[in-house]
Design an enzyme around this catalytic site. Sequence first.
Site, PDB file in Angstrom:
ATOM      1  N   THR A  41      41.079  42.155  16.171  1.00 37.31           N
ATOM      2  CA  THR A  41      40.432  41.355  15.133  1.00 37.31           C
ATOM      3  C   THR A  41      41.064  41.545  13.764  1.00 37.31           C
ATOM      4  OG1 THR A  41      38.833  43.133  14.903  1.00 37.31           O
ATOM      5  CG2 THR A  41      38.198  41.266  16.250  1.00 37.31           C
ATOM      6  N   ARG A  87      30.321  38.492  12.421  1.00 37.18           N
ATOM      7  CA  ARG A  87      31.743  38.599  12.123  1.00 37.18           C
ATOM      8  C   ARG A  87      32.317  37.191  12.007  1.00 37.18           C
ATOM      9  NH1 ARG A  87      34.804  43.407  14.859  1.00 37.18           N
ATOM     10  NH2 ARG A  87      34.645  42.374  16.846  1.00 37.18           N
TER      11      ARG A  87
END
Length: 410
Positions: A41, A87
């Site tokens: 990520t 997120r």
Amino acid sequence: MNRALEVLQERGFVQQCTDFEGLSRLMDEGPVTFYIGVDPTGPSLHIGHMVPFFALRHLRDAGHVGIALLGGGTARIGDPSGKTEMRKLISYEEIDENTRRFIKQLDRFVGFDGVHAFTANNKDWLADLNYIEFLREIGRHFSVNRMLSFEAYKQRMEAGLSFIEFNYQLLQSYDFLQLYRRHNCRLQIGGDDQWGNIVAGIELIRRVEGAECYGLTFPLVTTSDGKKMGKTEKGALFLDPNMTSPYDFFQYFRDVSDSDVERFLLMFTFLPSEECRRLGSLKDAELNQAKERLAWEVTALIHGKEEADKALAAARAAFRGDGDAAQLPTIAIKRARLEAGIGVLDLFVEAGLVPSKNEARRLVQQGGASVNGQKVENEKQVFTIAALQDGAMMLRAGKKRVARVISKDN
RNA sequence: GGGGAGAUUCCCGAGUGGUCAAAGGGGGCAGACUGUAAAUCUGUUGGCUUUCGCCUUCGAAGGUUCAAAUCCUUCUCUCCCCA
């Protein structure tokens, strides 16, 4: 108890295990294939990601087989575990690029030989999943009631949890199932925030395949004052030398609290346990030797011995005066500018020691700035090329931040 | 779909027309003390100039006003309740 497990335990890696005795017996019987998942990520791994990979190396040394699972598929979703907020979604291109970088960094640390350690990418089985089939085959084994009882979701009940994140657990469980089917993977290890996801995977395999798998989690590594380990003012302690210089990386470990030294030696180096405990038990100023050793060892593991030596030399130059100043963070300023003279404030900003002139001013006013060991008393002071000693000027901001300025032609 | 609450400077959180670059706390930074530790104490904490001052910031875009983070409109996002 199984020797490999014992090593992990005595080095402080064990937080929770689904079935300690069962796992121990399995590992005694022969090599066990296990996996660790990381979601790409971000552009670089940071030190916090590395705990399971240190464990991987311990386990591999004991003959077991480790799989590093890159979450090229799961990164498209985002794991809510341990997060207080949603997120942001990242583009597929970004994920692929991150994956490439993660693998490179991990390969350097782990050394994937394809036999004792190798990588996999869940994008291979997640990217083209058929939604309906997935729900029928996998989704039906999950109880929403039970999922909601997991701590990871409870934390999000207040802040909000979207369906996309709620799905994450199914995907991670499916990963474990896939790895079980493809590689007879029997164990998943990871940070303690993964406990819920790991347990869910084990239950899925039990239901679908009737097989017993195991889970082992590591403590979330915090510093003794309760902060997440590896967090700096500038963000995480990244493995990418362009994001966190080997010198800063070294200094992070050189500066850990006394009470963290032993624990970090055990987890982030491969020095024998007895040696870690000996170093950790040094008293007062002697403990600084242990910190230096810790910093060198970890830096060497991540960036190589050469970089570790350089960082050590730089640190000694900065704090003891007997190292190699040339290894300090250095910036070059055009000769012509130096000849014309630069005000302290600009000098400190350009050297990257402070982000703005106001902060530079504050630094000077509070007596925290020095050039060549001389405290800067006046914020209007100007430095010229004459201030270079042996070709360099040493700037200090506070006690710990140091920069070396040299001149360059044009 | 209906109703309610909310989005503030790095974080939490006050502020409800001028006295607001914005209380308080946390964190950060600096100084003292030290061992490049911890704890403690002090100072400081948007940018540019430092003399006055100027600029940007209070979810986004418009508007009212001499003057807005504070009022109005629209929009975006979040939470809660109802369907």
